[in-house]
Each structure stands twice: as structure tokens, then as C-alpha cells.
Design an enzyme around this catalytic site. Sequence first.
Site, PDB file in Angstrom:
ATOM      1  N   ARG A  59       0.785  -1.247   0.000  1.00  0.00           N
ATOM      2  CA  ARG A  59       0.000   0.000   0.000  1.00  0.00           C
ATOM      3  C   ARG A  59       0.810   1.286   0.000  1.00  0.00           C
ATOM      4  O   ARG A  59       0.220   2.364   0.002  1.00  0.00           O
ATOM      5  CB  ARG A  59      -0.974   0.042   1.194  1.00  0.00           C
ATOM      6  CG  ARG A  59      -1.892  -1.165   1.313  1.00  0.00           C
ATOM      7  CD  ARG A  59      -2.790  -1.319   0.132  1.00  0.00           C
ATOM      8  NE  ARG A  59      -3.816  -2.356   0.350  1.00  0.00           N
ATOM      9  CZ  ARG A  59      -4.447  -2.968  -0.635  1.00  0.00           C
ATOM     10  NH1 ARG A  59      -4.168  -2.680  -1.898  1.00  0.00           N
ATOM     11  NH2 ARG A  59      -5.361  -3.881  -0.373  1.00  0.00           N
ATOM     12  N   ASN A  89      -0.007  -1.373  -7.407  1.00  0.00           N
ATOM     13  CA  ASN A  89      -1.275  -0.615  -7.499  1.00  0.00           C
ATOM     14  C   ASN A  89      -1.446   0.307  -6.300  1.00  0.00           C
ATOM     15  O   ASN A  89      -2.400   0.229  -5.542  1.00  0.00           O
ATOM     16  CB  ASN A  89      -2.476  -1.557  -7.643  1.00  0.00           C
ATOM     17  CG  ASN A  89      -2.664  -2.470  -6.464  1.00  0.00           C
ATOM     18  OD1 ASN A  89      -1.691  -2.855  -5.814  1.00  0.00           O
ATOM     19  ND2 ASN A  89      -3.897  -2.825  -6.149  1.00  0.00           N
ATOM     20  N   ASP A 306      -1.259 -12.739  -1.791  1.00  0.00           N
ATOM     21  CA  ASP A 306      -2.193 -11.679  -2.181  1.00  0.00           C
ATOM     22  C   ASP A 306      -2.663 -10.930  -0.921  1.00  0.00           C
ATOM     23  O   ASP A 306      -3.816 -10.509  -0.812  1.00  0.00           O
ATOM     24  CB  ASP A 306      -3.390 -12.216  -2.976  1.00  0.00           C
ATOM     25  CG  ASP A 306      -4.157 -11.092  -3.682  1.00  0.00           C
ATOM     26  OD1 ASP A 306      -3.692  -9.929  -3.639  1.00  0.00           O
ATOM     27  OD2 ASP A 306      -5.217 -11.374  -4.264  1.00  0.00           O
TER      28      ASP A 306
END
Lengths: 426, 301
Positions: A59, A89, A306
Site C-alpha cells: 500500500r 497498485n 495476495d
Amino acid sequence: MLLIKNVTLVDALGERGPADVLIGEGRILSLSGGEAERILDGKGLLLAPGFLDLHAHLREPGQEVKEDLASGLLAAVRGGYADVVSMPNTTPPVDTPEAVRALRKKAQALGLARLHPAAALTQGQEGKALTEAGLLKEAGAPLLTDDGRTNEDAGILAAGLLQASAFGLPVAVHAEDASLRRGGVMNDGPLADFLGLPGNPREAEAARIARDLEVLRYAVRRSPKRPHLHIQHLSTKRGLELVREAKRAGLPVTAEATPHHLTLTEEALRSFDPLFKVAPPLRTQEDIEALLEGLLEGTLDAIATDHAPHTQAEKEMDLLRAPFGIPSLEVAFPLLYTELHLKRGFPLKRLVELFTDGPRNILGLKPIHLEEGAEASLVLLDPKERPVEPRNFASKARFSPWAGWVLGGWPVLTLVEGRVVYQALE
Amino acid sequence: MRHLLDFQGWTRGQVENILDTARVMAEVLERPVKKVPALQGFTVATVFFEPSTRTRISFELAARRMSADVVSFATQASSLQKGESYKDTLLTLEAMGIDAYIIRADSAGVPHQAARWVKGVVVNGGDGRRAHPTQALLDTYTLLEALGTLEGRKIAIVGDILHSRVARSNVELLPLLGAEVWVAGPPTLLPQSLPGARLTPHLDEALAEADAVMVLRLQKERMEAGLIHLQDYIAHYQVTEERLSKAKPHALLLHPGPMNRDIELEGTLADSERSLVNRQVHNGVAVRMAVLYHLLVGREG
């Protein structure tokens, strides 16, 4: 110098020992003891190579309210990981060599697990224009991916595979056809119909894997070097069959499975708890059985977490609005050690391989075997059972679908190149 | 039962108890003074995260007819994403001493989530596609009023089954009372399966020898999503007097409202003798009184 006495060794080569493992200068110096300042009793414990996670959402930058490098990499070493591949991302996405370097520098200063920041395949992960594969590789990116999004444009994916092949970089894909999954929040089928939740069909994954394998075939034909396609978080029986067939045909494809797709099914959604909302969604027992077969036979090359932390408040929204994702860095190994190895007899040697050499091979890293001279990135595991207690997580996401599950195989000592990065020994 | 979230785990006896109480409440509503002190001192909150004036009014009337204090909280789910969460909203109300929450939301499961957070009673006022249990209870009540029994009766539910909480709740409830339920709609608007119902894309098959037909509202967003062509729908799924000739001679017609006349049903049908549409709305208050009464004071062992 550190000496771990009487410890059972386990790596991709198998279980052996007990041995007296002497560690110094970042290496395993001896398996038959020696002089050391610190001596640990390893009786009843397992020593394995440090784990590598191919798929963690840490993050940073931009979403530090969910996780940051300090909390995420501490969670990693508590989970026995010496190496972590972070997903790009973030906000903004990691799509430049400067961003990759900045993350590596910051992670190095933390002195926890080693960070390998994956970079975006396309600028801004928008699926339109390629990033700088060569420069990203030189900056330290281990692979390219637009994970977090799906690669809707087959032409750009083909170009990305070609470009990355020149630099030996794998291209990892979140294989779901976005137009077929639509707004699906759980596995499509009778249960979704019954619960009144929009379904994300298994065929959305299979259709996209089938397409991507054809795109790979094209890239293989066009490139003088071997492209490498990596399928992330494979979740369906049909998807597995497609990858198996492609591997048999010699296509350069690898695939990973996650702890949640191996231990939870769509039945969990009966609780209407968004904790279980994840993409691809939790499937059925039939899919789990197929994935286990895939792990055993080698169709699946690695277990990847993940790890997808969110805030508690985000995961307490309704099922339509809560974000997708399950945090698992701190429980992945004990979970699968207990649920697959202890309860179902899954071979420990293969399980450890799926956390170590399996993912290392995908990145082209040397395997770590517990032999004299080996890199001392190691994890000591305690078979003693205790429940999962999310409130004690280092991750900022202090919730877990496995809260209260009683597991063994917890990491009690993690070393990176001989350095103690985590210890929980009495 | 502590809450009314859906009909999972409910027995026929529990349902019949509520329907019996509803009949008593219906008598109260026929009196000149339509009020009893049954829930005096209790506070009921309608918490609507999705707008619905009719359902809210029906619940509020039900609570007031039994002398409960009533407060309402209404907001759009979209504004919740920025501001206060569902949980914080509910805990705020809890701190004010609410005894029962009527919860409406556009996502399945919000009342289930709420039941984990609050100590009070939770009544599902409609959650996404999942359930609308008081609607199914009032439909059942209305059907029993007209038919006497549901044992062996064939009920057809027609329209957008996939997105319908009314269909799901009726498919859970009607078979409990012995009815045979058929659902019919275009394949793009049908689920793969629904336990308790027979599915068909052919309207005639569902209507054949039916004792009652429940017509669902077709929402514009289904056309906008490209799932169905309006003219095709009207041609094959609109319930008309002519199509009803396949059903039993005096087959009844229900609609949960609001109706799109001349889309899902022939406009004049709603005003015909078959139509129970106004009875449904009328009975809604008595049924909701019974639900609140059972959950707040009439707890069974």
C-alpha cells in the site's frame, strides 16, 4: 555466530536432521555445530529457508492508512518471509524506475524482509502505454504487472510480454474478464443466487486465462527470447486445467495459488461478512481439490499471499461497497502447514518448496537449500499450536477470516542473510 | 426468533403465529380508535440506507398503532461512503436507546451485519436482492385471506426474479405453508436456481392452472444495462387478461408496487376484480404490527 542445535531441517530437498546449524557471515557455516556466542535449542523445531511472497499489497505510497512498508514488512518477517514482492497498485502506481528505487531504499533502511517492488506493466496501470521494462529491471523490479486491474487490451499485454522478454522479466496477470465478472462480489452459482449477491463466474477467470495463453503463444512466436507469463491467484478447477495443458505444450507459463483459495469456500459468504470478499472470489470445495492437485503435480509453482490489507471500517461496509482483499502475511505458512500438511497429509517438503524455491524460480533467484555455504535467510518454525489472534498482528489490518483457528508451524525466528529480523523465542 | 432477517430457520408454526397475531391487529385497525398500548415505552427506528417512502410509512404506522415511539433515519448509501459508516450510525442510535431497528439497504446482508453490531431487534426492511420478509408475510396474509389455504395452491411469480428480494422472500416463505411456487422471467433475469421454486423462461408454463400470479416491477436499469429489450419483454412477459386465461378461472393478481402499468402488467388488470394490490398495502400495516409485537414482547420460548 549463532548455533541452532538439534533442529530438524526441511527444504525442497526434503526433511533431514536433526542437525546443529552454525550461522555466521550471512551463511550456513556448518551443519555439525561449532563455536558460537548464541546457542538456541532447536529440539522439536523445524528450520526452513526463508519464504518468498510473490504477491503482497503493502500500500505504500499513498494508502498508508491501510498498510505501509514498516508494518507490512514486519508482518512479513513475522510470517517467516525473507523476501516480499510488493504490488504496484499504489497511489500513484509504481511505474517508474525512481519509484522502484525509492521503495527499495526505504525498505533497506527498515532492515526487515527484503523488498522487491513489482512495477506496473503499463503507465499508471491504465492499460494503454507500456512502462520502461529495461530501466525498471535495472532499478530492481522483479516482475511487471497491472494487478489490481485486469489487462483488458490483449494487444498491450502481447507487447508487454515481448518487451519484458528482452530483460528476462515475468509479466504477472490478474486473469479475470472484467466484462464477464461485472459487479460480482462472490462466486457465481446457486449460493450467490440464494444469497442475492451479484456473482463473479468461474468462467470469467477461465476465459481470461485461455485468452492470455493465446497471447503468450503469440509472444513466444514473435520473440527471440522466452517471454514469461505468470498467472496470479488462480482459483478455479477450469483455470488450472488450462494452465496444465499449456505447460504440457511447453508454454512458458507459471502460476500461484493463495492461502484463502486453498482453505475457504464461498460458503463463508453466508455470514454476509465482507471479510470474505476477495477477487477472484472464494470458490467451492471442488476447486480447492483441483488446486491441491495442481500444487502437488507442479501446475502451480508457488503459494503467494495476495496479502490485501484494508482498514477495519472499509471491511465493515456492505458487501457491494467494501473493498476486495484478505490480509494473510502473518498466517499463510501456519495455516497451510496445519490445514494441508497436518490435516490432509500434503507433503511438507513440497509445501516448503511452494514457499521458497517455487517462487524463487519464478523470479530467477537461486534456490536456498540447507547446506554448508547456503545463504542464511532462514525461518525457524514451531509446531506448537495456538489460535490466530488478529489483534496481535503487525499488519495494520488487524482482522482475519481465520481468527480463532488453532494452527501450528508458527515462525519463531526469521533470519535475512544471517541477521535476526524477527524472534519470538522464550 | 430474535430478529427477522429472512426465513432461514423459521418453522411453519412460527410463521402461522405471526399471521394469527396479524389477524388480531387487523381487527384493531377496523376500530374507530386504531391504537393499542402494546408497545408503549418501546422505541422503534426506521433506518433506511436506501429510499423507500411506502415501506417506511407502513412500518412507522405499524409501530405508532401500538404506541411505540418512532424515529427515522434516512440517508443515501452513496453519502455513507464519505461520512459515517453503517456501523457508526447504528451504534449512535443504539446509544439513544433504540429497541428495534427496521433496516433497508441496497446491499444484501446489511441487516445481518447490523444484527451482529446492535443489541436491539433487527427487522429486515429489504436488503438488496436478498430478502424483504415483511413483504412476503403480507403477500402470504393476503393470499390466505382470499384463498383460505395455500396447501397445494400454485403461485406464479413473474418478471425480474434475479434482482428481486420480493421473489426470494416469497420463494422462502410460500412453500413453508404448502404452496407450489413457479418463477418465470427472461433468462437474463432468472437466477440459476432458487431452492423451493420451479424456474421457467416461459410465462405460460408458470401461469398454467395458477391460483395466483405475483407480478414484479421491471426496473429501467435492466434495459439500460442491455439485459432485456423492453418490447421483447412486453411481448413475452407482460401479464395480460388473455394470458391469464391459462390460469385458474378466478386467479388472483398481486404486485408489490410501485407498478409500471402496461409494462409488466396490462394496465386495467390492476383495477380488476382479480387484483389484490390494495389489499396488500392495507394488510401491510397489520402484518408489520404483528412482527414488531412478536419480536419485542411476544417472544416465544
